[in-house]
Design an enzyme around this catalytic site. Sequence first.
Site, PDB file in Angstrom:
ATOM      1  N   HIS A   1       0.778  -1.244   0.000  1.00  0.00           N
ATOM      2  CA  HIS A   1       0.000   0.000   0.000  1.00  0.00           C
ATOM      3  C   HIS A   1       0.809   1.293   0.000  1.00  0.00           C
ATOM      4  CE1 HIS A   1      -0.122  -0.065   4.739  1.00  0.00           C
ATOM      5  NE2 HIS A   1       1.054  -0.411   4.260  1.00  0.00           N
ATOM      6  N   HIS A   2       2.130   1.213   0.119  1.00  0.00           N
ATOM      7  CA  HIS A   2       2.927   2.446   0.184  1.00  0.00           C
ATOM      8  C   HIS A   2       3.411   2.922  -1.183  1.00  0.00           C
ATOM      9  CE1 HIS A   2       2.930   2.413   4.492  1.00  0.00           C
ATOM     10  NE2 HIS A   2       3.611   1.277   4.582  1.00  0.00           N
TER      11      HIS A   2
END
Length: 461
Positions: free
Chosen positions: A144-145
């Site tokens: 998710h980063h």
Amino acid sequence: MNSNGPLMEHGKRRVAYYYDSNIGNYYYGQGHVMKPHRIRMTHHLVLNYGLYRNLEIFRPFPASFEDMTRFHSDEYMTFLKSANPDNLKSFNKQMLKFNVGEDCPLFDGLYEFCQLSSGGSLAAATKLNKQKVDIAINWMGGLHHAKKSEASGFCYTNDIVLGILELLKYHKRVLYVDIDVHHGDGVEEAFYTTDRVMTVSFHKYGDFFPGTGDLKDIGAGKGKLYSVNVPLRDGITDVSYQSIFKPIMTKVMERFDPCAVVLQCGADSLNGDRLGPFNLTLKGHGECARFFRSYNVPLMMVGGGGYTPRNVARCWTYETSIAVDKEVPNELPYNDYFEYFGPNYRLHIESSNAANENSSDMLAKLQTDVIANLEQLTFVPSVQMRPIPEDALSALNDDSLIADQANPDKRLPPQITDGMIQDDGDFYDGEREGDDRRNESDAKRAAQFESEGGEKRQKTE
């Protein structure tokens, strides 16, 4: 409005599970806390618990360059495809530009690793779009980063953003929920100005990576109020977590009325994680998955953080069991990685005696502030009618067409039989089980799965 109210807790769901045995071969480097091997450990627990009987197991097609550049820049993806440890000196400027280095090292097979992670989430989204399943799981995903043109936090390509973009082709509104200990910054950033995606992140906030996710960060433009951040402190327990998670998410489901949900199940929010300071057990973490399973909404479950591999495997196995609504014993089954789970060889972990810095008053005020923002959502956003774009992963086969055209005198091809699930009646013991002959067969089948890395009976998609 959708008919997205809670269903009976034990309603049956069709569940797809995406896995490629090669994922466990990738290695970030000596001393790095990110271990793709944890996904292979998860898979072996899933198999040896017998959960495969209730899953459609698929090996996803690797995402193509074109698939991944639906979000990521061409320049960034060209770099990931071209650079490797042998030629990295030629890419010094690009490595700095794209934040590839210490936290996000350039390792052997990096591009192929990204293809598998992203391919799993794209395939899961496509399967949900076609209404072939109710829940789709990709433990290889959840990174998710990652940003449009930048690696971040051990993440290179954002499979979640790619999956949500695919879901938006068929679903007017998609809800993204992140229970990783770190803020889901890459996904929030990608959808910060749209009202078609609501992002909700429960995370540690303060002097902690990535340093984003303040309560006041609520979106911008059309996306104002569609980014929801729930900043938490160290030591939060199951009871405290659920005391704020359930009321907020119930209000989100009511006000946003999503047509599909993506749940990022980062396991670094568990007690005992090498990087995370929370104090959740599998039961508290898994309760989030159980919450969304109770709704009549297509659900994608993806992996994420988690830096104590044995607990990551425990967590995602347990949440796979929740997806298929099968109770599993606390005693771990024997598997290739059994010794990793000592000394107690149990599925569930205990909470610690760490101080919970999240007081009841703090959580109550946080809940009030978040719900006050949600109450300002006066209507469910609408979307203009338009032609449905072509699916990603165009190589997906139409299973029903293959089955219809098959020669009845010949066995169906493995692409079809690999995805078939045994009937529930196959799992009774005693007289209802045919003198247990099927149990014996299932045991042999599980052993075959284990010895072959789960590959032989996987369906490619």
